[in-house]
Motif scaffolding. Sequence first.
Motif, PDB file in Angstrom:
ATOM      1  N   LEU A 133      -4.547   3.384  44.689  1.00 23.32           N
ATOM      2  CA  LEU A 133      -5.958   3.132  44.412  1.00 23.32           C
ATOM      3  C   LEU A 133      -6.347   3.471  42.983  1.00 23.32           C
ATOM      4  N   ASP A 134      -5.721   4.492  42.406  1.00 29.65           N
ATOM      5  CA  ASP A 134      -6.015   4.799  41.002  1.00 29.65           C
ATOM      6  C   ASP A 134      -5.591   3.646  40.101  1.00 29.65           C
TER       7      ASP A 134
ATOM      8  N   ARG B  89      -8.022   0.820  40.559  1.00 33.88           N
ATOM      9  CA  ARG B  89      -9.287   1.183  39.915  1.00 33.88           C
ATOM     10  C   ARG B  89      -9.213   0.947  38.404  1.00 33.88           C
TER      11      ARG B  89
ATOM     12  N   TRP C 286     -14.457   1.238  34.589  1.00 35.30           N
ATOM     13  CA  TRP C 286     -14.425   2.003  35.832  1.00 35.30           C
ATOM     14  C   TRP C 286     -14.816   3.451  35.619  1.00 35.30           C
TER      15      TRP C 286
ATOM     16  N   GLU D 218     -17.809   5.579  38.283  1.00 38.44           N
ATOM     17  CA  GLU D 218     -16.763   6.147  39.138  1.00 38.44           C
ATOM     18  C   GLU D 218     -16.946   5.835  40.615  1.00 38.44           C
ATOM     19  N   THR D 219     -18.126   6.041  41.159  1.00 36.81           N
ATOM     20  CA  THR D 219     -18.337   5.812  42.588  1.00 36.81           C
ATOM     21  C   THR D 219     -18.169   4.342  42.932  1.00 36.81           C
TER      22      THR D 219
ATOM     23  N   SER E 294     -16.695   1.949  41.215  1.00 34.93           N
ATOM     24  CA  SER E 294     -15.330   1.441  40.985  1.00 34.93           C
ATOM     25  C   SER E 294     -14.381   1.961  42.057  1.00 34.93           C
ATOM     26  N   GLY E 295     -14.605   3.174  42.535  1.00 39.46           N
ATOM     27  CA  GLY E 295     -13.766   3.706  43.611  1.00 39.46           C
ATOM     28  C   GLY E 295     -13.927   2.911  44.893  1.00 39.46           C
TER      29      GLY E 295
ATOM     30  N   ARG F 216     -11.076   0.441  46.630  1.00 42.54           N
ATOM     31  CA  ARG F 216     -10.680   0.597  48.033  1.00 42.54           C
ATOM     32  C   ARG F 216     -10.773  -0.748  48.746  1.00 42.54           C
TER      33      ARG F 216
ATOM     34  N   MET G 128     -12.081  12.223  36.628  1.00 38.52           N
ATOM     35  CA  MET G 128     -12.506  11.804  37.957  1.00 38.52           C
ATOM     36  C   MET G 128     -12.795  12.977  38.880  1.00 38.52           C
TER      37      MET G 128
END
Length: 175
Positions: A29-30, A33, A39, A43-44, A46-47, A51, A108
């Motif tokens: 996932l990193d 992202r 990203w 952060e939220t 893009s996370g 996913r 992060m």
Amino acid sequence: MIVLDIPASASRRLRRYVRDRPLALCLDLDGVRRLIGRWDSHETESGLLARTMALEMARVHLLGGHIQRGPTVCEVVLMDSKANAVARFQARGEAVVLAVHHREAVQMVAGSKGLARMYDRLLAVLAERPRATVVHTRFGETETAYQGVLAAITAPGRPRARRTSTSAPSGRRPG
């Protein structure tokens, strides 16, 4: 294999599982992202987007018939003690090859204190995931961790996947 872990848990070295299996897929996932523009300043969002993208990539992969004989869903969590995880996280910043990745991870998770909070959240998630298998890891023992993951995903009694393609690879029958 979808890699969900806390930073410095040894998952990067466990990608050997995918390397050893033709057409297997490893979704970090990193890594997904990082493919999203800006990203790091979102952060939220893009996370969550990463996913969703990873789940869709996994769906396409499975529908395409690219599935290994084995469990359809297997939750494996790589864990060390909290103190060791934080120490590994800090030590990782000294490795030249991981410098950029480490800076991103620090950003992060908000540093070592953030990693400790992330570790606690992972423990809370594990309490809600009774089917998850914890593979205990130790610094420098990558092969032991890899063997633990293999044992976890091939354990008898786990649900078995069905091949979605109509033809089987040579020497194998469809499952």
